[in-house]
Scaffold this active site. Sequence first.
Site, PDB file in Angstrom:
ATOM      1  CD1 TRP A 152      49.189 -13.825  71.541  1.00  0.00           C
ATOM      2  CD2 TRP A 152      48.889 -16.026  71.790  1.00  0.00           C
ATOM      3  NE1 TRP A 152      48.053 -14.012  72.287  1.00  0.00           N
ATOM      4  CE2 TRP A 152      47.840 -15.344  72.447  1.00  0.00           C
ATOM      5  CE3 TRP A 152      48.911 -17.418  71.807  1.00  0.00           C
ATOM      6  CZ2 TRP A 152      46.817 -16.033  73.121  1.00  0.00           C
ATOM      7  CZ3 TRP A 152      47.903 -18.098  72.475  1.00  0.00           C
ATOM      8  CH2 TRP A 152      46.868 -17.407  73.127  1.00  0.00           C
ATOM      9  CE  LYS A 168      43.295 -13.307  68.362  1.00  0.00           C
ATOM     10  NZ  LYS A 168      42.831 -13.041  69.722  1.00  0.00           N
ATOM     11  CG  ASP A 210      50.009 -16.047  65.122  1.00  0.00           C
ATOM     12  OD1 ASP A 210      48.942 -15.671  64.597  1.00  0.00           O
ATOM     13  OD2 ASP A 210      50.094 -16.402  66.318  1.00  0.00           O
TER      14      ASP A 210
END
Length: 361
Positions: A101, A196, A172
């Site tokens: 990511w 999530k 992030d």
Amino acid sequence: MSRIWNFSAGPAALPEEVLKQAQEELLDWHGAGCSVMEMSHRGKEFTSIIEQAEADLRELMGIPEQYKVLFLQGGATQQFAQIPMNLLAGRSADYIVTGSWSKKALKEAQRIGSVRCAATTEASNFTRLPVAEEIKLDPFAAYLHVCTNETIHGVEIPAERIADTGVPLVADMSSHILSRPVPVEKFGLIYAGAQKNIGPSGLTLVIVHRDLLGMAPLTIPTVMDYAVMAENGSMLNTPPTFGIYISGLVFQWLKRQGGLAGMAAVNDEKARILYEAIDNSGGFYTNPVDPDCRSAMNVPFVLANPELDAAFLAEAKAAGLLALKGHKSVGGMRASIYNAVPLAGVQALVAFMNDFAKRNG
């Protein structure tokens, strides 16, 4: 039909209490005569929902007054572009790459402006964090970007490893936000996709220091400008109203669990018993990540004999343990043990893993 133990990396499990409350309120929210999905985002009913959600989030995370909370759309992937659009201001930025990511974030940001890789652990297959001598920072960078928990590779940056570098830190936190206390004041901007630990997919959370607002050039779309969204209370356009509502219920549920400190205690225990099962399996299961940066949320592991993978997944599914297949880029298995996955679910997984190893070892 009974509910299963859901180990999906996202969209992920939601607390059962939250789902039941949403079910009860679906047709008629608090006497409004309609569902949250049907009411105007400009009306007093939804205004009360979004204001309460922000207040509860601020309380949970200890968000200082000088930070703005934005409820946006587009996912964390959109933030890969929106962050440099807003923060570069004609300068350069540094990115530390510790997994898929952060690598994607770097690649997308390079489409926007001058961005450099300050460190990467790709040569080690993203199984560790970079050491100090590997990190080459620009002291004049507009910001430094990190992914504090890599969902795919299971690498987490411990809070004590987060240091002040003299430039705004952008993080992030999609796959471990709200799993434990976080020093918000150390960051210039925190962002996270909701699916999530926050709520359903379709909502993106951005927490940004007010000093970082107002730097975007006039050439970017208005809806991408953090300052404009902040001025309009995240409602320049119609926000993801149902996602905000569910997230607000999750925030209230978290407060009933003892807040983020309470969740951290449960999450640490869940991670402990799962990693112990892997480490004590005599090599039947292995986790490749350095122990000092193993994620407490996303636990990848492989079987010594990959020919058993299909049987493991099939038998796990039959036992009510779903979504354990690892990401296609790394293979193997992965258990995502987010806040809404209870200790009993992890205990059930460990019991299955021990039994499977005993029968096939």
